[in-house]
Motif scaffolding. Structure first.
Motif, PDB file in Angstrom:
ATOM      1  N   ARG A  81      52.668  49.853   0.876  1.00  0.00           N
ATOM      2  CA  ARG A  81      51.223  49.830   1.118  1.00  0.00           C
ATOM      3  C   ARG A  81      50.718  48.416   0.848  1.00  0.00           C
ATOM      4  NH1 ARG A  81      49.787  55.883  -1.187  1.00  0.00           N
ATOM      5  NH2 ARG A  81      51.208  56.951   0.246  1.00  0.00           N
ATOM      6  N   ASP A  82      49.731  48.231  -0.014  1.00  0.00           N
ATOM      7  CA  ASP A  82      49.229  46.892  -0.336  1.00  0.00           C
ATOM      8  C   ASP A  82      49.760  46.389  -1.677  1.00  0.00           C
ATOM      9  OD1 ASP A  82      47.732  46.722   2.008  1.00  0.00           O
ATOM     10  OD2 ASP A  82      46.005  47.709   1.088  1.00  0.00           O
ATOM     11  N   GLU A  83      50.865  46.934  -2.118  1.00  0.00           N
ATOM     12  CA  GLU A  83      51.419  46.643  -3.433  1.00  0.00           C
ATOM     13  C   GLU A  83      52.857  46.145  -3.296  1.00  0.00           C
ATOM     14  OE1 GLU A  83      49.573  47.092  -6.107  1.00  0.00           O
ATOM     15  OE2 GLU A  83      48.199  48.751  -5.733  1.00  0.00           O
ATOM     16  N   VAL A  84      53.427  45.738  -4.432  1.00  0.00           N
ATOM     17  CA  VAL A  84      54.866  45.517  -4.525  1.00  0.00           C
ATOM     18  C   VAL A  84      55.374  46.546  -5.522  1.00  0.00           C
ATOM     19  CG1 VAL A  84      56.724  43.934  -5.133  1.00  0.00           C
ATOM     20  CG2 VAL A  84      54.678  43.064  -3.970  1.00  0.00           C
ATOM     21  N   GLU A  85      56.293  47.371  -5.042  1.00  0.00           N
ATOM     22  CA  GLU A  85      56.819  48.474  -5.849  1.00  0.00           C
ATOM     23  C   GLU A  85      58.196  48.152  -6.378  1.00  0.00           C
ATOM     24  OE1 GLU A  85      58.930  52.705  -5.831  1.00  0.00           O
ATOM     25  OE2 GLU A  85      58.678  51.625  -3.956  1.00  0.00           O
ATOM     26  N   LEU A  86      58.435  48.517  -7.631  1.00  0.00           N
ATOM     27  CA  LEU A  86      59.755  48.432  -8.229  1.00  0.00           C
ATOM     28  C   LEU A  86      60.373  49.826  -8.170  1.00  0.00           C
ATOM     29  CD1 LEU A  86      60.938  46.522 -11.268  1.00  0.00           C
ATOM     30  CD2 LEU A  86      61.390  48.965 -11.198  1.00  0.00           C
ATOM     31  N   GLY A  87      61.592  49.901  -7.686  1.00  0.00           N
ATOM     32  CA  GLY A  87      62.295  51.180  -7.625  1.00  0.00           C
ATOM     33  C   GLY A  87      63.719  51.013  -8.116  1.00  0.00           C
ATOM     34  N   LEU A 120      53.243  44.798 -10.677  1.00  0.00           N
ATOM     35  CA  LEU A 120      54.126  45.676  -9.909  1.00  0.00           C
ATOM     36  C   LEU A 120      53.658  47.101 -10.114  1.00  0.00           C
ATOM     37  CD1 LEU A 120      57.595  44.302 -11.089  1.00  0.00           C
ATOM     38  CD2 LEU A 120      56.551  43.910  -8.840  1.00  0.00           C
ATOM     39  N   VAL A 121      53.933  47.963  -9.151  1.00  0.00           N
ATOM     40  CA  VAL A 121      53.738  49.391  -9.331  1.00  0.00           C
ATOM     41  C   VAL A 121      55.095  50.069  -9.278  1.00  0.00           C
ATOM     42  CG1 VAL A 121      51.392  49.421  -8.378  1.00  0.00           C
ATOM     43  CG2 VAL A 121      53.350  49.900  -6.879  1.00  0.00           C
ATOM     44  N   ALA A 122      55.147  51.252  -9.834  1.00  0.00           N
ATOM     45  CA  ALA A 122      56.319  52.117  -9.736  1.00  0.00           C
ATOM     46  C   ALA A 122      55.786  53.537  -9.674  1.00  0.00           C
ATOM     47  CB  ALA A 122      57.240  51.940 -10.937  1.00  0.00           C
ATOM     48  N   PHE A 123      56.493  54.385  -8.954  1.00  0.00           N
ATOM     49  CA  PHE A 123      56.059  55.780  -8.905  1.00  0.00           C
ATOM     50  C   PHE A 123      57.247  56.704  -8.815  1.00  0.00           C
ATOM     51  CE2 PHE A 123      56.181  54.624  -4.419  1.00  0.00           C
ATOM     52  CZ  PHE A 123      56.731  55.746  -3.810  1.00  0.00           C
ATOM     53  N   THR A 124      56.999  57.941  -9.157  1.00  0.00           N
ATOM     54  CA  THR A 124      58.013  58.981  -9.081  1.00  0.00           C
ATOM     55  C   THR A 124      57.314  60.317  -8.961  1.00  0.00           C
ATOM     56  OG1 THR A 124      60.038  59.828 -10.099  1.00  0.00           O
ATOM     57  CG2 THR A 124      58.195  59.369 -11.587  1.00  0.00           C
ATOM     58  N   ARG A 125      58.092  61.341  -8.706  1.00  0.00           N
ATOM     59  CA  ARG A 125      57.548  62.692  -8.700  1.00  0.00           C
ATOM     60  C   ARG A 125      57.006  63.010 -10.092  1.00  0.00           C
ATOM     61  NH1 ARG A 125      62.590  64.796  -7.505  1.00  0.00           N
ATOM     62  NH2 ARG A 125      62.009  66.425  -8.957  1.00  0.00           N
ATOM     63  N   HIS A 126      55.962  63.797 -10.117  1.00  0.00           N
ATOM     64  CA  HIS A 126      55.296  64.141 -11.382  1.00  0.00           C
ATOM     65  C   HIS A 126      56.276  64.730 -12.390  1.00  0.00           C
ATOM     66  CE1 HIS A 126      52.555  66.281 -14.121  1.00  0.00           C
ATOM     67  NE2 HIS A 126      51.730  65.287 -13.828  1.00  0.00           N
ATOM     68  N   ASP A 127      57.238  65.516 -11.923  1.00  0.00           N
ATOM     69  CA  ASP A 127      58.150  66.209 -12.833  1.00  0.00           C
ATOM     70  C   ASP A 127      59.424  65.434 -13.157  1.00  0.00           C
ATOM     71  OD1 ASP A 127      59.324  66.450 -10.347  1.00  0.00           O
ATOM     72  OD2 ASP A 127      59.688  68.599 -10.488  1.00  0.00           O
ATOM     73  N   ASN A 128      59.554  64.193 -12.672  1.00  0.00           N
ATOM     74  CA  ASN A 128      60.744  63.405 -12.961  1.00  0.00           C
ATOM     75  C   ASN A 128      60.543  62.652 -14.281  1.00  0.00           C
ATOM     76  OD1 ASN A 128      62.945  61.677 -13.045  1.00  0.00           O
ATOM     77  ND2 ASN A 128      62.933  61.287 -10.843  1.00  0.00           N
ATOM     78  N   ILE A 129      60.743  63.375 -15.365  1.00  0.00           N
ATOM     79  CA  ILE A 129      60.477  62.855 -16.707  1.00  0.00           C
ATOM     80  C   ILE A 129      61.376  61.657 -17.034  1.00  0.00           C
ATOM     81  CG2 ILE A 129      60.404  63.432 -19.177  1.00  0.00           C
ATOM     82  CD1 ILE A 129      58.242  64.776 -17.355  1.00  0.00           C
ATOM     83  N   ALA A 130      62.634  61.706 -16.616  1.00  0.00           N
ATOM     84  CA  ALA A 130      63.550  60.604 -16.925  1.00  0.00           C
ATOM     85  C   ALA A 130      63.080  59.304 -16.273  1.00  0.00           C
ATOM     86  CB  ALA A 130      64.969  60.952 -16.469  1.00  0.00           C
TER      87      ALA A 130
END
Length: 169
Positions: A81-87, A120-130
């Motif tokens: 999107r308009d960000e830089v994501e770390l994965g 930076l942004v990072a995202f994951t599924r809500h339930d991915n606790i690890a």
């Protein structure tokens, strides 16, 4: 190259396809990231897109290996999107050993120092606790929930000025 105390990260290359094929077939990894199994052609196309991203933006995914050259996982940054994501993705056989945090910390440090990014942004599924725990250990702060393709996700953000680079690899 990105070096940490225990890992060596090299930019993604065509020669990484065999390791990506194995990683992208792993049912535990697919389940953790909420992905459906893909075909080998899907992985080839992903590799082509990620290599094109490197060419266009000057950054992307690094493949991380231990000193014995065993593939541990991949971690990188890309435009989202308009960000830089770390994965990051760690091979399931290496889960729980701190590699996700080690890779993500090193890539974030590189993004802020070598590339002069401000956040930076990072995202994951809500339930991915690890995965959420990795983000928090690196210093990312929860920002908001969002829904993408019908899936509840959490977005975290890390600002360059919030890190102490002396503590980073």
């Amino acid at each position: 190259m990105i070096l940490t105390p225990g890992l060596r990260g090299t930019p993604l290359a065509e020669s990484d396809l065999p390791e990506l094929l194995v990683l992208h077939r792993d049912e535990r990894m697919l389940s953790a990231v909420g992905a459906e199994p893909g075909t080998d052609e899907d992985t080839r196309q992903l590799l082509a897109r990620k290599l094109a991203h490197w060419h266009e933006h000057g950054f992307g995914i690094w493949m991380f290996r231990d000193p014995a050259t065993t593939f541990i996982g991949r971690c990188g940054i890309h435009r989202w999107r308009d960000e830089v994501e770390l994965g990051y993705i760690v091979k399931p056989s290496f889960w729980g050993q701190g590699y996700g945090t080690e890779m993500a910390t090193a890539v974030a440090s590189h993004a802020f120092t070598a590339l002069n990014l401000s956040n930076l942004v990072a995202f994951t599924r809500h339930d991915n606790i690890a995965s959420r725990r990795v983000m928090e250990k690196v210093g990312f702060l929860y920002e908001r929930d969002f829904i993408d393709e019908g899936v509840q996700n959490v977005l975290y953000r890390l600002h360059a000025d919030s890190l102490s680079f002396g503590d980073l690899p």
